[in-house]
Enzyme design. Structure first.
Site, short mmCIF file in Angstrom:
data_model
loop_
_atom_site.label_atom_id
_atom_site.label_comp_id
_atom_site.label_asym_id
_atom_site.label_seq_id
_atom_site.Cartn_x
_atom_site.Cartn_y
_atom_site.Cartn_z
N LYS A 233 0.84 -1.21 0.00
CA LYS A 233 0.00 0.00 0.00
C LYS A 233 0.87 1.26 0.00
O LYS A 233 2.06 1.20 0.38
CB LYS A 233 -0.92 -0.02 1.22
CG LYS A 233 -0.21 0.01 2.57
CD LYS A 233 -1.16 -0.37 3.70
CE LYS A 233 -0.43 -0.39 5.04
NZ LYS A 233 -1.23 -1.01 6.11
N ARG B 61 -10.82 -0.40 14.97
CA ARG B 61 -10.61 0.46 13.81
C ARG B 61 -11.56 0.03 12.70
O ARG B 61 -12.41 0.79 12.27
CB ARG B 61 -9.14 0.35 13.39
CG ARG B 61 -8.68 1.39 12.45
CD ARG B 61 -7.18 1.31 12.23
NE ARG B 61 -6.79 0.12 11.46
CZ ARG B 61 -5.57 -0.04 10.95
NH1 ARG B 61 -4.64 0.88 11.14
NH2 ARG B 61 -5.28 -1.12 10.27
N TYR C 162 13.34 31.54 5.88
CA TYR C 162 12.07 32.25 6.09
C TYR C 162 11.86 32.60 7.56
O TYR C 162 12.20 31.81 8.45
CB TYR C 162 10.91 31.36 5.65
CG TYR C 162 10.71 31.28 4.16
CD1 TYR C 162 10.66 32.43 3.38
CD2 TYR C 162 10.55 30.05 3.54
CE1 TYR C 162 10.46 32.35 2.02
CE2 TYR C 162 10.34 29.95 2.18
CZ TYR C 162 10.30 31.11 1.42
OH TYR C 162 10.09 31.02 0.08
C1 LIG Z 1 -0.37 -2.01 6.81
C2 LIG Z 1 -0.92 -3.31 7.24
C3 LIG Z 1 -0.08 -4.43 7.40
C4 LIG Z 1 1.42 -4.35 7.30
O1 LIG Z 1 1.97 -4.01 8.58
P1 LIG Z 1 3.55 -3.92 8.83
O2 LIG Z 1 3.68 -3.54 10.26
O3 LIG Z 1 4.05 -2.85 7.91
O4 LIG Z 1 4.13 -5.25 8.50
C5 LIG Z 1 -0.67 -5.66 7.68
N1 LIG Z 1 -2.01 -5.77 7.82
C6 LIG Z 1 -2.85 -4.72 7.71
C7 LIG Z 1 -4.32 -4.90 7.90
C8 LIG Z 1 -2.34 -3.45 7.43
O5 LIG Z 1 -3.16 -2.40 7.35
#
Ligand SMILES: *Cc1c(COP(=O)(O)O)cnc(C)c1O
Length: 368
Positions: A38, A136, A264
């Site tokens: 992602k 979540r 700045y």
């Molecule tokens: C982002 C995510 C992962 C990956 O987690 P890492 O700590 O980067 O290995 C796994 N499962 C879900 C549901 C996620 O949102």
């Protein structure tokens, strides 16, 4: 590798392979491996990384939003792709690209089945997520009877997997919490599976979960940050090689008199004479204002050069008063030293945020 003459993000595919090989070595050979790519593969380059991982025979990809999956399909990726956080408005594109939705509530489950009926789909793979304490996204235990009755009434979809997500897998002080999450997941998935005539894959672990909770690997594990070279502790980090190095170059050097200021809003007033280097990298590239005013530092010839004054949109100035360097010299923002974790920590954040926040305008260079 020639010295950087502009701002570059180098992505080392050998290091990626090392990390995946390590992660696969600590799971059972029969356990499947889902590569989480992602957000541009955590700020790297999703298409390049996914195609490389496809050659390493990962079993699944995961991305967050439908659009990210569409991009992977357009790049030629054919491995199954789980969309972790789809919205019903994107179901048609999701199905066109043969992406597999995470259905996390009764509302979205019913909406997906409605679309699947209209398109006359049969056994379309879907994934069901349970909330086991992160609070979540995900079904609760109380939803199980209704999930089962909804599923029994249709053959449009088939549950490819049932999963959950750990909230504190990196924190061994929260072991009791995590073990309770694992217990809840076992309980919910057993109840669900008892009402299905087939057996979906079960999965729960992210990178730290893979390392700390072997008892929770189930049928598949999901790794993101570990593949990119970071664990969530110093001990975990020893197993991984960071795949990303952010390099830039000294555009100009200034010798500044006592009493003058830098940047700045006169962010830095010189109490003593100061030599600064201006670098082509700023908050529009993902190096935010929180790194300014002496918090963040870069490395020039292996020496620490703190950021002086406020971070600009396209530039930062760093203190090189005690560093022997010239205009045109290479600068390491993060890589071997400082590491992305060290750099992120200077602004009270974590490698995940630093990496995924790097702007797409930074040129990516793939090292094979
Ligand atoms: C982002 C995510 C992962 C990956 O987690 P890492 O700590 O980067 O290995 C796994 N499962 C879900 C549901 C996620 O949102």
């Amino acid at each position: 590798m020639p010295k950087a003459q502009e701002t570059l993000l180098e992505i080392d595919l050998k290091a990626l392979e090392h990390n995946v090989t390590y992660l696969k070595s600590i799971i059972n050979p029969a356990t499947k491996f889902m590569a989480v790519v992602k957000s541009y593969a955590y700020g790297n380059d999703a298409a390049e990384i996914a195609k490389f991982l496809e050659n390493l025979h990962v079993d699944y990809f995961a991305i967050a939003y439908t659009y990210e999956g569409e991009q992977l399909r357009t790049a030629g990726v054919t491995t199954p792709i789980l969309v972790l956080h789809p919205q019903s408005v994107s179901f048609n594109s999701l199905i066109t690209k043969h992406l597999e939705p995470n259905l996390y509530s009764l509302k979205i489950l019913k909406e997906f089945i409605e679309t699947a009926k209209q398109l006359k789909l049969k056994h379309y793979p879907v994934h069901l997520k349970f909330n086991t304490g992160l609070n979540r996204l995900g079904f609760s235990e109380n939803d199980i009877p209704e999930i089962l009755s909804v599923l029994k009434a249709t053959d449009t979809v088939k549950v490819a997997s049932v999963f959950s997500h750990l909230g504190a897998s990196e924190d061994l002080n929260e072991k009791t919490f995590t073990l309770n999450q694992i217990k809840a997941f076992k309980n919910y998935s057993e109840k669900l599976l008892a009402g299905l005539l087939y057996k979906p894959l079960l999965h729960m672990c992210n990178t730290s979960g893979i390392i700390n909770y072997p008892e929770a690997h189930f049928d598949m594990v999901r790794s993101g940050i570990g593949m990119y070279g970071f664990g969530n502790s110093d001990l975990e980090n020893t197993h991984f090689k960071p795949i990303t190095t952010l390099k830039t170059v000294i555009s100009q050097i200034h010798k500044i008199k006592k009493g003058d200021s830098v940047g700045y809003n006169r962010g830095y007033i010189c109490n003593t004479p100061l030599t600064t280097a201006t670098l082509p990298l700023g908050h529009a590239d993902g190096i935010g204002r929180e790194y300014g005013n002496g918090k963040g530092f870069v490395a020039i010839n292996g020496q620490k050069a703190p950021i002086v004054g406020n971070t600009c949109m396209d530039m930062i100035m760093v203190d090189i008063t005690n560093i022997d360097c010239q205009e045109g010299d290479e600068v390491i923002v993060f890589g071997d030293y400082p590491t992305a974790e060290m750099f992120a920590a200077t602004a009270n954040t974590i490698s995940y945020e630093l990496l995924t926040g790097l702007s797409q305008r930074i040129k990516r260079v793939i090292l094979r």
